[in-house]
Design an enzyme around this catalytic site. Sequence first.
Site, PDB file in Angstrom:
ATOM      1  N   ASP A 174      37.740  44.950  37.942  1.00 24.20           N
ATOM      2  CA  ASP A 174      37.650  44.220  36.678  1.00 24.20           C
ATOM      3  C   ASP A 174      37.815  45.175  35.515  1.00 24.20           C
ATOM      4  O   ASP A 174      37.839  46.399  35.674  1.00 24.20           O
ATOM      5  CB  ASP A 174      36.366  43.381  36.566  1.00 24.20           C
ATOM      6  CG  ASP A 174      35.092  44.208  36.483  1.00 24.20           C
ATOM      7  OD1 ASP A 174      35.178  45.439  36.280  1.00 24.20           O
ATOM      8  OD2 ASP A 174      33.995  43.640  36.607  1.00 24.20           O
ATOM      9  N   ILE A 175      37.965  44.595  34.329  1.00 27.20           N
ATOM     10  CA  ILE A 175      38.219  45.386  33.128  1.00 27.20           C
ATOM     11  C   ILE A 175      36.897  45.902  32.576  1.00 27.20           C
ATOM     12  O   ILE A 175      35.943  45.131  32.393  1.00 27.20           O
ATOM     13  CB  ILE A 175      38.930  44.532  32.063  1.00 27.20           C
ATOM     14  CG1 ILE A 175      40.255  43.992  32.615  1.00 27.20           C
ATOM     15  CG2 ILE A 175      39.177  45.345  30.799  1.00 27.20           C
ATOM     16  CD1 ILE A 175      40.960  43.030  31.685  1.00 27.20           C
ATOM     17  N   GLU A 217      37.406  38.280  33.943  1.00 27.71           N
ATOM     18  CA  GLU A 217      38.199  39.511  33.877  1.00 27.71           C
ATOM     19  C   GLU A 217      38.216  40.203  35.235  1.00 27.71           C
ATOM     20  O   GLU A 217      38.425  41.409  35.331  1.00 27.71           O
ATOM     21  CB  GLU A 217      37.634  40.459  32.808  1.00 27.71           C
ATOM     22  CG  GLU A 217      36.274  41.033  33.104  1.00 27.71           C
ATOM     23  CD  GLU A 217      35.109  40.204  32.564  1.00 27.71           C
ATOM     24  OE1 GLU A 217      34.037  40.787  32.338  1.00 27.71           O
ATOM     25  OE2 GLU A 217      35.263  38.980  32.384  1.00 27.71           O
TER      26      GLU A 217
END
Length: 296
Positions: A174-175, A217
């Site tokens: 994920d970011i 995300e």
Amino acid sequence: MGEDRTTNPNQTVVTASGSSTPEGERSACLVVIYGDDLGRRVPLGEDPITLGRSSRAEVQLDQESVSRSHCQVSYDGHGYRLRDLGSTNGTYVNALLIERVHLRDGDQIKIGRTILKYIIGGNIEGQYHEEIYRLMTMDGLTQLHNKRYFDEAIERELSRARRYGSQFSLLLFDIDHFKTVNDTHGHLAGDAVLRQLGRLVQESVRRDDVVARTGGEEFAVIIPEVGREGALELADKLLRLVRGTIFVFEGTEMRVTISIGVVGWSVDFETPSALVAAADGKLYEAKRGGRNRVST
């Protein structure tokens, strides 16, 4: 900006639009492929349709990022034209900011955080149902597979590995600090980062690899026929690629990093959920270790 589209880089709801489609013009409609009312169909006819936040708009999109009268679709004698009505946050077609444009089959219109797809053709009903079927497996924003497809794909891959003794691996990533992107630049910029990241990853994996958006995300990559070491090589590649990429929205340049958890399948993982939980644990290990890294 002129009329060039490149001027700047489960219940079905049917909305009536006035009179029937003009004589000589094939049937056309808009379908919501991302956002609230997913799958909603808006038939297009001779009367103009306004999309916006106002309750008077033929298509109401109740979002802060949508202007009261945001944009309008109308028939001009040759086809359907989309025109921005001076909206605050702009109207996008295929991720390009537009002022006015003639719509083409398959165009994706982004208004606030909603994406609608323009469909035209002789068999509009069949095309609509095909689009609804596609929505069951695809994420409308990133055009990657969705969580439902991911769950089915990893189940199939695990069954195949157990039956034939093959190997496969799973990446979860994920970011890092994605909330900061949204808080600093706005949700529309955040959507642009997600879309660009999805395309970047999709272009960096093999044809048989399954890339999916599994959460806000959060993303996953299923890598058939590849063990842990090969998966680690891909994870390192993606880490460097994202770190070195400049993401752009409306002239604003943004840099993001990702954290990745890597797990190779073994017979110890009897269920898909056990494998996902292990990869998720590695992902959070990467985050606890300082983010912008791979854990395996």
